[in-house]
Scaffold this motif. Sequence first.
Motif, PDB file in Angstrom:
ATOM      1  N   TYR A 132      47.320  59.688  -5.071  1.00 30.44           N
ATOM      2  CA  TYR A 132      47.888  58.349  -4.930  1.00 30.44           C
ATOM      3  C   TYR A 132      47.998  57.973  -3.451  1.00 30.44           C
ATOM      4  O   TYR A 132      47.770  56.829  -3.083  1.00 30.44           O
ATOM      5  CB  TYR A 132      49.263  58.251  -5.604  1.00 30.44           C
ATOM      6  N   GLN A 133      48.331  58.954  -2.622  1.00 31.38           N
ATOM      7  CA  GLN A 133      48.424  58.711  -1.176  1.00 31.38           C
ATOM      8  C   GLN A 133      47.100  58.198  -0.637  1.00 31.38           C
ATOM      9  O   GLN A 133      47.064  57.238   0.132  1.00 31.38           O
ATOM     10  CB  GLN A 133      48.755  60.010  -0.425  1.00 31.38           C
ATOM     11  N   ILE A 134      46.021  58.842  -1.025  1.00 32.08           N
ATOM     12  CA  ILE A 134      44.689  58.500  -0.514  1.00 32.08           C
ATOM     13  C   ILE A 134      44.347  57.044  -0.854  1.00 32.08           C
ATOM     14  O   ILE A 134      43.875  56.290  -0.011  1.00 32.08           O
ATOM     15  CB  ILE A 134      43.629  59.468  -1.085  1.00 32.08           C
ATOM     16  N   ILE A 160      40.600  53.889  -9.111  1.00 33.03           N
ATOM     17  CA  ILE A 160      41.299  53.313  -7.955  1.00 33.03           C
ATOM     18  C   ILE A 160      42.429  52.418  -8.453  1.00 33.03           C
ATOM     19  O   ILE A 160      43.568  52.507  -7.995  1.00 33.03           O
ATOM     20  CB  ILE A 160      40.331  52.496  -7.058  1.00 33.03           C
ATOM     21  N   LYS A 161      42.121  51.555  -9.421  1.00 34.16           N
ATOM     22  CA  LYS A 161      43.117  50.620  -9.943  1.00 34.16           C
ATOM     23  C   LYS A 161      44.269  51.355 -10.621  1.00 34.16           C
ATOM     24  O   LYS A 161      45.429  50.998 -10.445  1.00 34.16           O
ATOM     25  CB  LYS A 161      42.453  49.635 -10.906  1.00 34.16           C
ATOM     26  N   SER A 162      43.945  52.393 -11.383  1.00 36.33           N
ATOM     27  CA  SER A 162      44.987  53.168 -12.065  1.00 36.33           C
ATOM     28  C   SER A 162      45.890  53.871 -11.064  1.00 36.33           C
ATOM     29  O   SER A 162      47.117  53.865 -11.197  1.00 36.33           O
ATOM     30  CB  SER A 162      44.360  54.216 -12.988  1.00 36.33           C
ATOM     31  N   ARG A 163      45.274  54.498 -10.065  1.00 37.75           N
ATOM     32  CA  ARG A 163      46.077  55.219  -9.064  1.00 37.75           C
ATOM     33  C   ARG A 163      46.928  54.263  -8.241  1.00 37.75           C
ATOM     34  O   ARG A 163      48.046  54.602  -7.856  1.00 37.75           O
ATOM     35  CB  ARG A 163      45.170  56.060  -8.170  1.00 37.75           C
ATOM     36  N   LEU A 164      46.404  53.077  -7.969  1.00 38.70           N
ATOM     37  CA  LEU A 164      47.185  52.065  -7.266  1.00 38.70           C
ATOM     38  C   LEU A 164      48.406  51.686  -8.095  1.00 38.70           C
ATOM     39  O   LEU A 164      49.531  51.661  -7.602  1.00 38.70           O
ATOM     40  CB  LEU A 164      46.327  50.823  -6.989  1.00 38.70           C
ATOM     41  N   LYS A 165      48.184  51.417  -9.364  1.00 40.60           N
ATOM     42  CA  LYS A 165      49.278  51.013 -10.253  1.00 40.60           C
ATOM     43  C   LYS A 165      50.345  52.101 -10.347  1.00 40.60           C
ATOM     44  O   LYS A 165      51.538  51.827 -10.226  1.00 40.60           O
ATOM     45  CB  LYS A 165      48.707  50.692 -11.638  1.00 40.60           C
ATOM     46  N   ILE A 166      49.921  53.341 -10.542  1.00 39.20           N
ATOM     47  CA  ILE A 166      50.868  54.445 -10.663  1.00 39.20           C
ATOM     48  C   ILE A 166      51.581  54.687  -9.337  1.00 39.20           C
ATOM     49  O   ILE A 166      52.805  54.875  -9.295  1.00 39.20           O
ATOM     50  CB  ILE A 166      50.151  55.724 -11.148  1.00 39.20           C
ATOM     51  N   GLY A 167      50.830  54.650  -8.231  1.00 35.04           N
ATOM     52  CA  GLY A 167      51.436  54.847  -6.909  1.00 35.04           C
ATOM     53  C   GLY A 167      52.486  53.792  -6.608  1.00 35.04           C
ATOM     54  O   GLY A 167      53.580  54.089  -6.121  1.00 35.04           O
ATOM     55  N   LEU A 168      52.169  52.542  -6.921  1.00 37.40           N
ATOM     56  CA  LEU A 168      53.134  51.455  -6.690  1.00 37.40           C
ATOM     57  C   LEU A 168      54.354  51.603  -7.597  1.00 37.40           C
ATOM     58  O   LEU A 168      55.482  51.321  -7.187  1.00 37.40           O
ATOM     59  CB  LEU A 168      52.468  50.097  -6.896  1.00 37.40           C
ATOM     60  N   ARG A 169      54.122  52.045  -8.836  1.00 37.66           N
ATOM     61  CA  ARG A 169      55.246  52.266  -9.755  1.00 37.66           C
ATOM     62  C   ARG A 169      56.180  53.346  -9.199  1.00 37.66           C
ATOM     63  O   ARG A 169      57.400  53.219  -9.256  1.00 37.66           O
ATOM     64  CB  ARG A 169      54.727  52.661 -11.134  1.00 37.66           C
ATOM     65  N   GLU A 170      55.601  54.406  -8.622  1.00 38.28           N
ATOM     66  CA  GLU A 170      56.415  55.471  -8.039  1.00 38.28           C
ATOM     67  C   GLU A 170      57.184  54.968  -6.810  1.00 38.28           C
ATOM     68  O   GLU A 170      58.341  55.319  -6.608  1.00 38.28           O
ATOM     69  CB  GLU A 170      55.547  56.680  -7.674  1.00 38.28           C
ATOM     70  N   LEU A 171      56.544  54.144  -5.994  1.00 38.31           N
ATOM     71  CA  LEU A 171      57.228  53.577  -4.823  1.00 38.31           C
ATOM     72  C   LEU A 171      58.338  52.624  -5.262  1.00 38.31           C
ATOM     73  O   LEU A 171      59.382  52.552  -4.615  1.00 38.31           O
ATOM     74  CB  LEU A 171      56.236  52.835  -3.919  1.00 38.31           C
TER      75      LEU A 171
END
Length: 180
Positions: A132-134, A160-171
């Motif tokens: 997710y960081q990447i 990319i879209k999935s990791r963005l969504k999950i990363g933003l949800r975690e933030l």
Amino acid sequence: MSISPIEQKIINLLQKGDKRALNLLYENYSNSLYGVILKITINEEIAQDALQETFIKVWKNASKYDPSKAKLFTWLFRIARNTAIDKLRSFNNRYHKEIQIDTSDVYILPTSNLNQDVLDIKEHVGRLEEKYQIVLDALFFQGMTQQEASDELEIPLGTIKSRLKIGLRELKKVYNPENN
């Protein structure tokens, strides 16, 4: 996707690192690319610089070109377009700086309501799983589009879209904990 004989020759030379590819690229594509660049920059001097920089980038990134993903002109067009936009931004930043006022209270924010624990977003991104960081780094700190990140990181666009969504949800859990 059909490839013309000259296009195939250029691709072969690029893949071999043969400098003759640059001459053929220039002869066959410089006028079209210059037209694209000039439309963006609206300045002949900037356009000429951008065209030269485009060919340098093409040469340096020749190994990244994949004929199965895009036609040669499409790849060249993207590099030229992005280079022209970068050149224009650079020019505008250099010659059209905002007037800075020594004393101004426009940007003074009250800090009493800010959660001091969440001010450093890079630190919080750094606590996420690396995958997710990447993606977040590429999209937000390097300014890539999702497609550019997909191409650069060699990760499918959907991922990319999935990791963005999950990363933003975690933030979001860090920045807005009561709504989780």
